[in-house]
Design a protein around this motif. Structure first.
Motif, PDB file in Angstrom:
ATOM      1  N   SER A 119       0.827  -1.219   0.000  1.00  0.00           N
ATOM      2  CA  SER A 119       0.000   0.000   0.000  1.00  0.00           C
ATOM      3  C   SER A 119       0.855   1.260   0.000  1.00  0.00           C
ATOM      4  N   ASN A 120       2.003   1.216   0.664  1.00  0.00           N
ATOM      5  CA  ASN A 120       2.863   2.400   0.736  1.00  0.00           C
ATOM      6  C   ASN A 120       3.695   2.625  -0.525  1.00  0.00           C
ATOM      7  N   LYS A 121       3.635   1.674  -1.457  1.00  0.00           N
ATOM      8  CA  LYS A 121       4.315   1.881  -2.747  1.00  0.00           C
ATOM      9  C   LYS A 121       3.444   2.683  -3.703  1.00  0.00           C
ATOM     10  N   ASN A 122       2.224   3.013  -3.256  1.00  0.00           N
ATOM     11  CA  ASN A 122       1.276   3.668  -4.158  1.00  0.00           C
ATOM     12  C   ASN A 122       0.627   4.897  -3.545  1.00  0.00           C
ATOM     13  N   ARG A 123       1.380   5.662  -2.784  1.00  0.00           N
ATOM     14  CA  ARG A 123       0.841   6.889  -2.191  1.00  0.00           C
ATOM     15  C   ARG A 123       0.877   8.034  -3.191  1.00  0.00           C
ATOM     16  N   SER A 124      -0.036   8.990  -3.008  1.00  0.00           N
ATOM     17  CA  SER A 124      -0.076  10.115  -3.955  1.00  0.00           C
ATOM     18  C   SER A 124       1.032  11.124  -3.670  1.00  0.00           C
ATOM     19  N   HIS A 125       1.452  11.199  -2.398  1.00  0.00           N
ATOM     20  CA  HIS A 125       2.488  12.156  -2.003  1.00  0.00           C
ATOM     21  C   HIS A 125       3.491  11.461  -1.091  1.00  0.00           C
ATOM     22  N   ILE A 126       4.759  11.730  -1.319  1.00  0.00           N
ATOM     23  CA  ILE A 126       5.820  11.162  -0.488  1.00  0.00           C
ATOM     24  C   ILE A 126       6.635  12.315   0.080  1.00  0.00           C
ATOM     25  N   THR A 151      13.765  23.574  17.536  1.00  0.00           N
ATOM     26  CA  THR A 151      13.994  22.242  16.955  1.00  0.00           C
ATOM     27  C   THR A 151      12.765  21.800  16.162  1.00  0.00           C
ATOM     28  N   GLY A 152      12.993  21.284  14.956  1.00  0.00           N
ATOM     29  CA  GLY A 152      11.896  20.699  14.184  1.00  0.00           C
ATOM     30  C   GLY A 152      11.051  21.683  13.407  1.00  0.00           C
ATOM     31  N   ALA A 153      11.368  22.981  13.480  1.00  0.00           N
ATOM     32  CA  ALA A 153      10.533  23.968  12.770  1.00  0.00           C
ATOM     33  C   ALA A 153      10.521  23.705  11.259  1.00  0.00           C
ATOM     34  N   GLY A 154      11.680  23.315  10.719  1.00  0.00           N
ATOM     35  CA  GLY A 154      11.745  23.011   9.285  1.00  0.00           C
ATOM     36  C   GLY A 154      10.944  21.767   8.926  1.00  0.00           C
ATOM     37  N   ASP A 155      10.918  20.798   9.836  1.00  0.00           N
ATOM     38  CA  ASP A 155      10.146  19.570   9.599  1.00  0.00           C
ATOM     39  C   ASP A 155       8.646  19.851   9.682  1.00  0.00           C
ATOM     40  N   VAL A 156       8.265  20.735  10.603  1.00  0.00           N
ATOM     41  CA  VAL A 156       6.863  21.160  10.696  1.00  0.00           C
ATOM     42  C   VAL A 156       6.461  21.873   9.405  1.00  0.00           C
ATOM     43  N   PHE A 157       7.342  22.742   8.937  1.00  0.00           N
ATOM     44  CA  PHE A 157       7.103  23.454   7.669  1.00  0.00           C
ATOM     45  C   PHE A 157       6.855  22.431   6.554  1.00  0.00           C
ATOM     46  N   ALA A 158       7.710  21.407   6.497  1.00  0.00           N
ATOM     47  CA  ALA A 158       7.609  20.385   5.440  1.00  0.00           C
ATOM     48  C   ALA A 158       6.293  19.616   5.531  1.00  0.00           C
ATOM     49  N   GLY A 159       5.923  19.223   6.755  1.00  0.00           N
ATOM     50  CA  GLY A 159       4.691  18.460   6.935  1.00  0.00           C
ATOM     51  C   GLY A 159       3.456  19.250   6.562  1.00  0.00           C
ATOM     52  N   ALA A 160       3.400  20.497   7.012  1.00  0.00           N
ATOM     53  CA  ALA A 160       2.236  21.337   6.727  1.00  0.00           C
ATOM     54  C   ALA A 160       2.163  21.683   5.237  1.00  0.00           C
ATOM     55  N   PHE A 161       3.315  21.934   4.626  1.00  0.00           N
ATOM     56  CA  PHE A 161       3.346  22.255   3.192  1.00  0.00           C
ATOM     57  C   PHE A 161       2.840  21.068   2.373  1.00  0.00           C
ATOM     58  N   THR A 162       3.358  19.883   2.686  1.00  0.00           N
ATOM     59  CA  THR A 162       2.965  18.675   1.941  1.00  0.00           C
ATOM     60  C   THR A 162       1.479  18.375   2.121  1.00  0.00           C
ATOM     61  N   ALA A 163       0.983  18.541   3.349  1.00  0.00           N
ATOM     62  CA  ALA A 163      -0.437  18.281   3.614  1.00  0.00           C
ATOM     63  C   ALA A 163      -1.327  19.231   2.820  1.00  0.00           C
ATOM     64  N   SER A 164      -0.915  20.482   2.713  1.00  0.00           N
ATOM     65  CA  SER A 164      -1.698  21.452   1.936  1.00  0.00           C
ATOM     66  C   SER A 164      -1.724  21.080   0.456  1.00  0.00           C
ATOM     67  N   ILE A 165      -0.567  20.720  -0.065  1.00  0.00           N
ATOM     68  CA  ILE A 165      -0.481  20.329  -1.479  1.00  0.00           C
ATOM     69  C   ILE A 165      -1.324  19.076  -1.729  1.00  0.00           C
TER      70      ILE A 165
END
Length: 298
Positions: free
Chosen positions: A114-121, A234-248
Motif C-alpha cells: 500500500s505504501n508503494k502507491n501513495r499520492s504524495h511522499i 527544533t523541528g521547525a523546518g520539519d513542521v514546515f515540510a509536513g504542513a506544506f505537503t499536507a496542503s499540497i
C-alpha cells in the motif's frame, strides 16, 4: 489508492534540548514526528521508520493518533535514536552535543504494497540514500515527491543528494544550504540553479525573514510570523515540510501551502517538542495565516 495520501519517511528520535533558558530531556523528536503532527489529522498518512524497544507508550499513542497506517513502523532490538543539542543566544546556531543512532543505524526502509502507491511522499530530513531507497520502491508514477535536506548531506553525500533531486518534484531548503548547494550568493540565482537539478518547485526558507517559493511559473514571497516567546526551534523546518505537503496533498495552491507551513512552524517553536502544535486550534493557525497573508509578495 487514496487521492490524497502521504507517506512520510524520516527520523524518529528522543531528544535532549538545551536553550539559553531551559533544558528538557526525553522530548519526542525526529523529522518524522514533527512532519507527522504538522500534517494534521485531515489526510491519510503512513509512516515508514524505526524505533527501539525503549520507545515510550505515550509516543506510540501519538503516532497512532496522527497516522492511519503504521505497518512500516518497525521496532528494532536496541534503543531509539537519541540526539542532544544546545542553542546559542541568537537561536540560529546550535551545537550537537551527542548523537546515539541506536536502531536507526541499521534502518533500511522497506515499503509495504500500500505504501508503494501513495499520492504524495515526504522525504523528511535523513540520509539521501535512504530517501532514494523509498523513491526506488515507489510504484505510483504520478506521486508528488517532496524532499527536505540539510547542510550535512550537502557536505558529505552530494552525489546521493543530486540523485534524489533528479527524481523529486518539490525541494525544501534553507537559505544558507541553497547557497552551499549551488555556489550562488543570492536567492534568485540559487533558486534558478536548484530548479535545473530536477524539482519543479523550490522553497527557500529564510528563518526570521520568511520564505520564498520559486517555480517556472511563479515566485511567491511570505514574511515570518513575529513569535514573541521562542521556546525551542527544533523541528521547525520539519513542521514546515509536513504542513506544506499536507496542503499540497489537500489540493491547495502553492500560496496557501506556503502560508500554512509558515504559520504552523511559528506555532511549533513556542514549546519543546510537538506539544504546542498538538494543542493549537484551527482558529489559531488561521489567525496566523491571515496575518502572513498581509506579508505576501509575488
Amino acid at each position: 489508492m487514496s487521492n490524497n495520501s502521504i507517506l512520510i519517511v524520516g527520523s524518529i528520535a528522543i531528544d535532549t534540548v538545551e536553550t539559553p533558558f531551559e533544558k528538557q530531556s526525553n522530548v519526542l523528536g525526529g523529522s518524522t514526528t514533527y512532519s507527522l503532527v504538522a500534517s494534521g489529522k485531515s489526510l491519510d498518512i503512513s509512516v515508514v521508520g524505526i524505533v527501539g524497544e525503549d520507545f515510550p507508550a505515550e509516543a506510540r499513542a501519538l503516532y497512532n493518533s496522527y497516522a492511519n497506517d503504521l505497518s512500516d513502523l518497525k521496532t528494532g532490538d536496541g534503543n531509539t535514536f537519541r540526539w542532544g543539542g544546545k542553542y546559542h543566544a541568537n537561536w540560529d546556531d546550535r551545537d550537537t552535543l551527542f548523537t546515539e543512532l541506536g536502531v536507526f543505524m541499521d534502518f533500511n526502509p522497506v515499503l509495504s504494497e500500500s505504501n508503494k502507491n501513495r499520492s504524495h511522499i515526504l522525504l523528511a530530513n535523513i540520509h539521501p540514500e535512504l530517501q532514494y531507497s523509498v523513491i526506488s520502491q515507489n510504484q505510483n508514477s504520478d506521486a508528488v515527491i517532496v524532499v527536505d535536506t540539510m547542510n550535512l548531506w550537502i557536505e558529505t553525500t552530494l552525489q546521493s543528494l543530486e540523485k534524489v533531486l533528479l527524481s523529486s518534484n518539490i525541494l525544501l531548503i534553507n537559505e544558507s544550504e541553497s547557497f552551499q548547494l549551488t555556489n550562488e550568493n543570492n536567492i534568485k540565482s540559487a533558486a534558478e540553479s536548484l530548479l535545473k537539478m530536477g524539482p519543479e518547485t523550490v522553497v527557500i526558507k529564510k528563518g526570521s525573514k520568511g520564505a520564498e517559493l520559486f517555480s517556472l511559473k511563479e515566485h511567491i514571497e511570505v514574511g515570518a510570523y513575529p513569535v514573541k516567546n521562542v521556546v525551542d526551534p527544533t523541528g521547525a523546518g520539519d513542521v514546515f515540510a509536513g504542513a506544506f505537503t499536507a496542503s499540497i496533498a489537500g489540493k491547495e495552491s502553492n500560496e496557501i501551502a506556503l502560508l500554512q507551513a509558515s504559520a504552523s512552524a511559528s506555532i511549533s517553536i513556542e514549546s519543546f517538542g510537538v506539544e504546542r502544535l498538538q494543542n493549537a486550534t484551527g482558529q489559531e493557525i488561521n489567525d496566523r495565516v491571515n496575518f502572513l497573508r498581509s506579508t505576501l509578495k509575488s
